[in-house]
Every structure is written in C-alpha cells, then in structure tokens.
Design a protein around this motif. Structure first.
Motif, mmCIF file in Angstrom:
data_model
loop_
_atom_site.group_PDB
_atom_site.id
_atom_site.type_symbol
_atom_site.label_atom_id
_atom_site.label_comp_id
_atom_site.label_asym_id
_atom_site.label_seq_id
_atom_site.Cartn_x
_atom_site.Cartn_y
_atom_site.Cartn_z
ATOM 1 N N ALA A 107 -0.391 -2.010 -7.752
ATOM 2 C CA ALA A 107 -0.895 -3.020 -8.690
ATOM 3 C C ALA A 107 0.207 -3.480 -9.642
ATOM 4 O O ALA A 107 0.363 -4.682 -9.903
ATOM 5 C CB ALA A 107 -2.076 -2.468 -9.477
ATOM 6 N N ALA A 108 0.985 -2.549 -10.167
ATOM 7 C CA ALA A 108 2.066 -2.907 -11.080
ATOM 8 C C ALA A 108 3.138 -3.712 -10.364
ATOM 9 O O ALA A 108 3.687 -4.676 -10.909
ATOM 10 C CB ALA A 108 2.674 -1.648 -11.698
ATOM 11 N N THR A 109 3.442 -3.336 -9.120
ATOM 12 C CA THR A 109 4.444 -4.069 -8.351
ATOM 13 C C THR A 109 3.960 -5.479 -8.032
ATOM 14 O O THR A 109 4.726 -6.442 -8.092
ATOM 15 C CB THR A 109 4.770 -3.323 -7.042
ATOM 16 N N PRO A 166 4.524 3.375 -4.815
ATOM 17 C CA PRO A 166 3.913 4.289 -5.792
ATOM 18 C C PRO A 166 2.853 3.648 -6.669
ATOM 19 O O PRO A 166 1.828 4.259 -6.957
ATOM 20 C CB PRO A 166 5.116 4.753 -6.627
ATOM 21 N N ASN A 167 3.081 2.414 -7.116
ATOM 22 C CA ASN A 167 2.125 1.734 -7.987
ATOM 23 C C ASN A 167 1.946 0.290 -7.509
ATOM 24 O O ASN A 167 2.547 -0.638 -8.056
ATOM 25 C CB ASN A 167 2.614 1.766 -9.434
ATOM 26 N N ARG A 174 0.801 -1.223 0.000
ATOM 27 C CA ARG A 174 0.000 0.000 0.000
ATOM 28 C C ARG A 174 0.834 1.274 0.000
ATOM 29 O O ARG A 174 0.363 2.323 -0.438
ATOM 30 C CB ARG A 174 -0.943 0.012 1.201
#
Length: 238
Positions: A38-40, A35-36, A32
C-alpha cells in the motif's frame, strides 16, 4: 540508435490528479511481494501522477522510485502489454467510421505509450491510417536495435503499397528512458518521408516513447512532416 541527453520539453505529461484509493487498490496485486504494497503504491502514484504513467513506466524509472520495485517490474510489463493489446484490439475491431481517429498528437501519444512505452528493447512500428485518420493497421516493423535505415524505409514503402493509405504515423521506443530523438531518428524520418512522397502518401508524425514520456517529432520540427492530406488534419500545433 544513440540517445542524447534528456530534453522532455515536449514530453507527454498526461495523467490526472491522484484523488482516490481506487488506483492504489488496482496497483496492490502488482506489488503483492513487496514488504508494504500500500505504501509503495501510494509512492508510485505520487511520483508518476497517475495509474497509467506508473503502470507504463520503464523498469529503470520504477527502480528509481523504489529499488524494491525491481522484483515487480515483470508484472508491470505484463499488465501494460495486456492493456495495450486490449486497446489495439478495440480500435481495430471498431468500425472505421466510428472508431477513434488519430487527429491529434495527444491521441497518438496515448496509443503509442501503451504499445511500446514499457518495452525493454527498441520497437519500430507504423500506424497505417484511413482517409479520416482512423486506424487501419498497427504494424511492428522491427524489434531490437536497428541501424540500417534503408531496410526499414523499404518495409514502410511495402506497407503503404499493400495497404493504400493517405499517410502513416511512425513510432519507436527508447528503452534508455530518454525520449529525445537521436540523429539517427531524424535521418530515418526524412528517408521515410521522402519515400512516402513518391507513393503519394504522407508521414504525419514520428513518435519516440520512453516509459510514460512520448515526444512528437512533428511538434519539434513541423516542417519535416505533412499534417494535412486534404481530407483530415493531424493537429500538431497544440
């Protein structure tokens, strides 16, 4: 213990293909602050191949996937510890005649990876088994660096005397990320095996875990172990 160069020929690949967004959603709370998230999460699943392998990866392996994961590593550790604790509690509370039996390397690998795969220091433990290779007790014998093998041989012998068993599975973690057994690991294995023989108990395996990769020393050298106690067989020839 010193750890030689990696050789993951017998390492547990485990896991399953990533075929759903469910795993990504489960990872998002752990990511959480990134920065990203979902991509991680998607990158983690692509790199490790499964949610379980990603969650139980060592901090070094996580950072190698994405340096930003260094901040999330403590949450991964907490998640993995909770998962392992729940698994052990379920096995211990299940009636011995119906619970999961440690009849194969793969079963033991999964359990041990959950127990010590994500630890940041070495943990030496033993799975004490019943005559049908169900789990009787999971005992941590030492935490931190250990190099006095004779001390831990006595602890294993005392464990077998206190809890009569046909045999045990020894395990420990390599926080270095390399699951290859060291010379000290082999020396401890032989000393424990010889001590158990005098007590009419067997050493079925010694598992070395580093993150999601777990090496079975019984697969590397079956002659140093006794997979058969006359009642149940621990399968190593997979």
């Amino acid at each position: 213990m010193s750890h030689p160069a990696p050789d993951t020929t017998h390492a547990d690949e485990g896991g399953r293909p990533v075929d759903s967004l469910d795993d990504v959603r489960l990872l998002l709370p752990l990511l959480r602050d990134l920065p990203n998230p979902a991509a991680t999460a998607a990158a983690l699943l692509t790199s490790f191949g499964s949610l379980a392998r990603a969650v139980h990866a060592s901090p070094a392996h996580l950072a190698a996937c994405d340096p930003a994961l260094d901040a999330a590593a403590p949450r991964f550790r907490e998640f993995a510890d909770l998962h392992g604790a729940l698994l052990r509690a379920e096995l211990v509370s299940t009636p011995l005649h119906t619970g999961q039996a440690f009849t194969s390397v793969e079963t033991a690998r999964r359990f041990v990876a959950n127990a010590v795969g994500n630890r940041d220091r070495e943990v030496l433990g033993a799975l004490v088994l019943t005559t049908r290779l169900h789990l009787m007790r999971d005992v941590v014998l030492a935490e931190g660096t250990y190099d006095r093998a004779a001390v831990y041989v006595r602890e294993v012998a005392r464990l077998v005397l206190d809890h009569p068993t046909p045999g045990i599975i020894l395990y420990h973690g390599h926080p270095s990320g390399d699951p290859t057994p060291s010379h000290s690991d082999w020396a401890l294995t032989e000393a424990v095996r010889d001590a158990l023989a005098t007590l009419h108990a067997s050493l079925f395996d010694h598992l070395v875990c580093a993150g999601a990769a777990t090496v079975s020393m019984a697969q590397l050298d079956p002659g140093k172990f006794d997979p058969w106690d006359g009642r149940a067989r621990y399968i190593v020839d997979e």
